[in-house]
Write an enzyme that holds these catalytic residues in place. Sequence first.
Site, PDB file in Angstrom:
ATOM      1  N   LYS A 127       0.832  -1.203   0.000  1.00 41.24           N
ATOM      2  CA  LYS A 127       0.000   0.000   0.000  1.00 41.24           C
ATOM      3  C   LYS A 127       0.876   1.265   0.000  1.00 41.24           C
ATOM      4  O   LYS A 127       2.096   1.183   0.137  1.00 41.24           O
ATOM      5  CB  LYS A 127      -0.959  -0.027   1.204  1.00 41.24           C
ATOM      6  CG  LYS A 127      -1.934  -1.215   1.163  1.00 41.24           C
ATOM      7  CD  LYS A 127      -2.769  -1.227  -0.094  1.00 41.24           C
ATOM      8  CE  LYS A 127      -3.996  -2.103  -0.142  1.00 41.24           C
ATOM      9  NZ  LYS A 127      -4.022  -3.476   0.246  1.00 41.24           N
TER      10      LYS A 127
HETATM   11  C1  LIG Z   1      -5.367  -4.419   0.638  1.00 43.88           C
HETATM   12  C2  LIG Z   1      -6.832  -4.270   0.647  1.00 43.88           C
HETATM   13  C3  LIG Z   1      -7.623  -4.674   1.729  1.00 43.88           C
HETATM   14  C4  LIG Z   1      -7.081  -5.470   2.858  1.00 43.88           C
HETATM   15  O1  LIG Z   1      -6.110  -4.840   3.575  1.00 43.88           O
HETATM   16  P1  LIG Z   1      -5.306  -5.645   4.705  1.00 43.88           P
HETATM   17  O2  LIG Z   1      -4.637  -4.570   5.480  1.00 43.88           O
HETATM   18  O3  LIG Z   1      -4.358  -6.557   3.987  1.00 43.88           O
HETATM   19  O4  LIG Z   1      -6.317  -6.399   5.501  1.00 43.88           O
HETATM   20  C5  LIG Z   1      -8.964  -4.383   1.722  1.00 43.88           C
HETATM   21  N1  LIG Z   1      -9.542  -3.742   0.686  1.00 43.88           N
HETATM   22  C6  LIG Z   1      -8.826  -3.367  -0.392  1.00 43.88           C
HETATM   23  C7  LIG Z   1      -9.516  -2.642  -1.486  1.00 43.88           C
HETATM   24  C8  LIG Z   1      -7.461  -3.642  -0.457  1.00 43.88           C
HETATM   25  O5  LIG Z   1      -6.755  -3.307  -1.534  1.00 43.88           O
END
Ligand SMILES: *Cc1c(COP(=O)(O)O)cnc(C)c1O
Length: 373
Positions: free
Chosen positions: A181
């Site tokens: 992210k």
């Molecule tokens: C990465 C992601 C998640 C999950 O995030 P985590 O921190 O790995 O639980 C949820 N929604 C979207 C759209 C994502 O890209």
Amino acid sequence: MKIEFYKHNIDESDISRVEGVLRSIFLTTGDIVQNFEDQLAWYLGSKNVIGVTSCTAALHLCLLAWEIGEGDEVITTPMSFCATANAILHAGATPVFVDVEEETGNLNVELIEDAITEKTKAIMPVHLYGQLCDMRKIHKIAQNHNLVVIEDAAHAIEAQRDGIKPGDLSDCVCFSFYATKNITSGEGGAIATNNTEKAKLLYMLRLHGIDKSAIDRYTKRYQHWDMSVLGWKYNMDNIQASLLIGQLERIDKFWERRDYLWNLYEEKLRDNAGIEILKTVAGSRHAHHLFTILVTDRKRDSVLFSLQEKGVGVAVNYRPIHLLKYYRSRFGYKEGDFPVAEKIGARTISIPLYPGLKDIEVDYIVTSLQHIL
Ligand SMILES: *Cc1c(COP(=O)(O)O)cnc(C)c1O
């Protein structure tokens, strides 16, 4: 050439901040987490931030805090990572998918009202690739039908649309600090909410429902704790928070570099036969989390594999959730149920986008892609 799909932006100052925590007594949820929460609340203009271990945990806890569970329906998008719909299942509720817009891949707000039943309790929009959904319209629908809005802003921490930021027009918003992210602690997440009563509940729910955090219990005169609600073990720790503080300070610098790279891609790829690019809505600040192309007149996977053979890191965001094996077999979904999401899911390729990506690497990616097409 070998171009990674993603590289994080952790630098020496982040590493020394983590080292500081490692050399201190207190590793779990404490003052550093609180500093990060305050800093993120300031960045978003939100009253409260609750640091947790993932965005999945954040979404799950928001559903619990707003008392959504067994027998309830939550409207969401099939064009997301499975975490979004999984969190609804974790809470015991049922995800109800609504198809997406062709131009953006975001929830088609015109279709939401048709999906509302007497069981509908919430809407969970996802700001796909970093572009905010039409939160004004979603907010209006939610008000008319008395629904909770929980935003999945895993892609969209820096986004704005008509002056609206994530969390401005909803009950709560969830973020991810997963390894790929825009800012990351490997694993991590956060909730922001202007509802201070619910925030108090969320601080408890992230740690078993205990009414005192570890730092309250051990750094002051010993205090007995009690447990009044059943919570989960989702608390962010000081190590994760220390990794995020410096990145959050540099977040707009990161965004500016991605904005530059995004424009470079758009300029070079706009008029290429064989691919399309999604639209950025006028008046919005796209968070530029993922740059995706849609392959129009060939098999997506052949282009995907050819890019990979040329050393370009790629990903597919996403094959739609309703067509994943588990969702097909549990809910009986089939091809044709959400045609726009399926069309994007069959065509999309994400290509590298991160501040460390060099201009010459963009050139190489674009030339490789043109050659393949
Ligand atoms: C990465 C992601 C998640 C999950 O995030 P985590 O921190 O790995 O639980 C949820 N929604 C979207 C759209 C994502 O890209």
